[in-house]
Design a protein around this motif. Structure first.
Motif, mmCIF file in Angstrom:
data_model
loop_
_atom_site.group_PDB
_atom_site.id
_atom_site.type_symbol
_atom_site.label_atom_id
_atom_site.label_comp_id
_atom_site.label_asym_id
_atom_site.label_seq_id
_atom_site.Cartn_x
_atom_site.Cartn_y
_atom_site.Cartn_z
ATOM 1 N N THR A 67 0.854 -1.185 0.000
ATOM 2 C CA THR A 67 0.000 0.000 0.000
ATOM 3 C C THR A 67 0.891 1.237 0.000
ATOM 4 O O THR A 67 1.916 1.273 0.682
ATOM 5 C CB THR A 67 -0.909 0.017 1.238
ATOM 6 O OG1 THR A 67 -1.732 -1.152 1.223
ATOM 7 C CG2 THR A 67 -1.810 1.251 1.232
ATOM 8 N N TYR A 68 0.527 2.234 -0.785
ATOM 9 C CA TYR A 68 1.319 3.457 -0.824
ATOM 10 C C TYR A 68 1.430 4.069 0.568
ATOM 11 O O TYR A 68 0.462 4.075 1.343
ATOM 12 C CB TYR A 68 0.692 4.474 -1.781
ATOM 13 C CG TYR A 68 1.079 4.264 -3.228
ATOM 14 C CD1 TYR A 68 2.231 4.832 -3.738
ATOM 15 C CD2 TYR A 68 0.282 3.497 -4.080
ATOM 16 C CE1 TYR A 68 2.590 4.648 -5.063
ATOM 17 C CE2 TYR A 68 0.630 3.302 -5.397
ATOM 18 C CZ TYR A 68 1.795 3.877 -5.885
ATOM 19 O OH TYR A 68 2.154 3.682 -7.190
ATOM 20 N N ALA A 69 2.599 4.576 0.884
ATOM 21 C CA ALA A 69 2.863 5.210 2.170
ATOM 22 C C ALA A 69 2.923 6.720 1.986
ATOM 23 O O ALA A 69 3.181 7.208 0.877
ATOM 24 C CB ALA A 69 4.185 4.691 2.749
ATOM 25 N N PRO A 70 2.680 7.478 3.045
ATOM 26 C CA PRO A 70 2.808 8.941 2.936
ATOM 27 C C PRO A 70 4.208 9.345 2.486
ATOM 28 O O PRO A 70 5.200 8.740 2.883
ATOM 29 C CB PRO A 70 2.520 9.416 4.363
ATOM 30 C CG PRO A 70 1.718 8.311 4.987
ATOM 31 C CD PRO A 70 2.239 7.040 4.380
ATOM 32 N N VAL A 71 4.279 10.364 1.645
ATOM 33 C CA VAL A 71 5.555 10.897 1.169
ATOM 34 C C VAL A 71 5.803 12.219 1.880
ATOM 35 O O VAL A 71 4.968 13.120 1.818
ATOM 36 C CB VAL A 71 5.536 11.107 -0.358
ATOM 37 C CG1 VAL A 71 6.852 11.708 -0.828
ATOM 38 C CG2 VAL A 71 5.248 9.796 -1.071
ATOM 39 N N PRO A 72 6.925 12.349 2.584
ATOM 40 C CA PRO A 72 7.197 13.597 3.304
ATOM 41 C C PRO A 72 7.141 14.807 2.377
ATOM 42 O O PRO A 72 7.709 14.804 1.288
ATOM 43 C CB PRO A 72 8.619 13.388 3.845
ATOM 44 C CG PRO A 72 8.770 11.897 3.943
ATOM 45 C CD PRO A 72 7.986 11.351 2.797
ATOM 46 N N GLY A 73 6.413 15.821 2.814
ATOM 47 C CA GLY A 73 6.322 17.056 2.044
ATOM 48 C C GLY A 73 5.305 17.036 0.929
ATOM 49 O O GLY A 73 5.162 18.023 0.206
ATOM 50 N N VAL A 74 4.594 15.922 0.744
ATOM 51 C CA VAL A 74 3.605 15.805 -0.329
ATOM 52 C C VAL A 74 2.220 15.606 0.287
ATOM 53 O O VAL A 74 2.018 14.693 1.101
ATOM 54 C CB VAL A 74 3.931 14.630 -1.266
ATOM 55 C CG1 VAL A 74 2.840 14.485 -2.331
ATOM 56 C CG2 VAL A 74 5.286 14.836 -1.921
ATOM 57 N N ASP A 75 1.272 16.455 -0.099
ATOM 58 C CA ASP A 75 -0.109 16.319 0.340
ATOM 59 C C ASP A 75 -0.815 15.389 -0.643
ATOM 60 O O ASP A 75 -1.187 15.800 -1.737
ATOM 61 C CB ASP A 75 -0.783 17.687 0.373
ATOM 62 C CG ASP A 75 -2.233 17.605 0.833
ATOM 63 O OD1 ASP A 75 -2.706 16.491 1.146
ATOM 64 O OD2 ASP A 75 -2.895 18.672 0.870
ATOM 65 N N SER A 76 -0.983 14.135 -0.263
ATOM 66 C CA SER A 76 -1.541 13.131 -1.172
ATOM 67 C C SER A 76 -3.059 13.087 -1.171
ATOM 68 O O SER A 76 -3.655 12.286 -1.897
ATOM 69 C CB SER A 76 -0.995 11.742 -0.812
ATOM 70 O OG SER A 76 0.403 11.687 -1.000
ATOM 71 N N GLY A 77 -3.728 13.909 -0.349
ATOM 72 C CA GLY A 77 -5.183 13.916 -0.317
ATOM 73 C C GLY A 77 -5.724 13.128 0.857
ATOM 74 O O GLY A 77 -4.989 12.520 1.635
#
Length: 441
Positions: free
Chosen positions: A193-203
């Motif tokens: 599963t995709y993980a949060p990326v620092p500095g990116v607002d993924s929704g």
């Protein structure tokens, strides 16, 4: 006694044919014939010198800031480097006299012409079909291409047995399937599963499934004839499907279940044939099929029309054209209006992902705004077909340059009866030649 009959269409050397041939040859050796066939399959592949020059030019223009652009530029180099490695590996093998896809023994004067011709016919007849089969098992075009070539290499080495093979298609499928299973055993990779990326607002939406090795498949390389129909009670998949939703779901299955389902419900093999191809008993193969089908029904949307391959209607074609025009004119508001509120964007193999229209807007605006320090440049897009879906190939002219370079392939999913894009899967550009596209405009 030999006589010269003309020049080879592949290498230009004179062709020497034994006296009394029943037809005029076009190639001096079987190796040249196979080389010409591969070039026809990928007519737009970059010459090696142009590829090296392109890589050198892109390396010289790399800048470590801003970080997002630097990361994207470096990631985009992985595909061309992989292509260059394959070319270098083949060049080394040629210099050493090692066996390639069409090994040197095919040019030996004692080889049987009828066996050579039969083998070439097998390659031409089943090459595309086997590539699609390997692609469904692996999810990667590059790996499917490599293992298809390896299948014919293994088959060539066993060519002495070809005269005793009554069902060459099954013979080749067995080789290809077992090569893929061996590959999957060596590479124990599972979707995550995709993980949060620092500095990116993924929704705000839930993270989608990540298949880092997933690549697109050009519709132009599908077999010229339809695959055999699957049994009516096999409700898991349609025989023609290459849809990314299905590929993502099938990658979750253990290797043998995956192979069993694809052989039965996609390639059209019977229960007994599937068992023979897998080297197992019929009961074991049937059990693997049933478990695989049940897992796919859990993973795929309830209605098959939501994910199976179909021809685009006039409305879908017009929608994609409007989206391409919006990209070309950097009309962010128009682009956002053409996607669903819960749109999902992923970028395999990169870790970036977005869920929701608002997150997409926040991501696109600085990249498309010429006044922004993150401005990526000007875009041109070309419509293509990938995985049975409408797609577009994007070329980017970065600020301060004059050339549009291959940047991405977007595969778009549009639900039946809807006038919005539901999902965008963005792939790296190194497969442009497989789509018959140049790397620069």
């Amino acid at each position: 006694m030999t006589a010269t009959t003309g020049e080879c269409l592949a290498c230009g050397r004179e062709i020497e044919e034994a006296a009394g041939p029943d037809r005029t040859p076009a190639y001096c050796t079987q190796a040249c014939r196979q080389r010409a066939y591969r070039e026809r399959e990928q007519p737009s592949a970059l010459p090696v010198r142009e590829l090296i020059a392109d890589l050198g030019d892109r390396l010289r223009k790399l800048r470590p800031v801003p970080g997002d652009a630097f990361h994207a530029d470096v990631e985009a180099l992985s595909g061309p480097f992989a292509q260059l490695r394959r070319i270098a590996r083949q060049a080394r093998a040629d210099e050493r006299g090692e066996e390639g896809v069409t090994p040197e023994p095919v040019t030996h004067p004692t080889a049987s012409p009828s066996t050579d011709d039969d083998f070439a016919a097998l390659s031409e007849q089943y090459g595309r079909e086997l590539r699609v089969h390997c692609y469904r098992l692996l999810g990667s075009y590059d790996e499917a291409e490599d293992l298809t070539q390896e299948t014919f290499l293994r088959a060539w080495r066993a060519r002495d047995a070809l005269s005793g093979v009554t069902r060459p298609r099954a013979w080749l499928y067995k080789i290809a399937t077992r090569l893929c299973l061996d590959f999957l055993r060596r590479h124990d990779r599972r979707p995550t599963t995709y993980a949060p990326v620092p500095g990116v607002d993924s929704g705000v939406g839930p993270p989608p499934v990540r298949v880092a090795w997933l690549q697109p498949f050009p519709d132009g390389q599908l077999p010229g004839r339809p695959a055999p129909a699957h049994e009516p009670d096999a409700a898991a998949v349609a025989s023609e499907t290459l849809e990314l939703l299905f590929l993502t779901a099938v990658q979750k299955l253990p290797a043998r279940q995956r192979a069993a389902v694809i052989l039965r419900d996609v390639a059209g093999w019977s229960a007994q044939e599937t068992a023979e191809l897998l080297g197992s008993g019929t009961a074991s193969a049937n059990s693997a099929v049933q478990r695989g089908r049940a897992a796919l029904r859990q993973a795929l949307p309830g209605r098959r029309e939501d994910w199976s391959v179909r021809e685009p209607g006039a409305g879908e074609t017009a929608l994609v054209r409007r989206y391409m025009d919006a990209v070309a004119h950097r009309d962010i508001d128009a682009m956002v209006e053409l996607v669903r509120e819960d749109v999902v964007l992923t970028m395999p193999p990169n870790p970036f992902w977005l869920t929701g229209r608002d997150a997409l807007l926040r991501f696109l605006r600085p990249n498309l705004d010429p006044a922004s320090p993150k401005f990526a440049g000007h875009w041109r897009t070309v419509p293509v077909r990938a995985n049975g879906r409408t797609a577009m190939a994007g070329y980017l002219q970065r600020p301060g340059t004059s050339v549009y370079r291959a940047q991405l392939i977007d595969v778009l999913r549009i639900e039946p009866g809807e006038d919005r894009i539901a999902e965008i899967t963005t792939f790296e550009p190194h497969l442009f030649p497989a789509f018959g596209l140049p790397m620069t405009l």
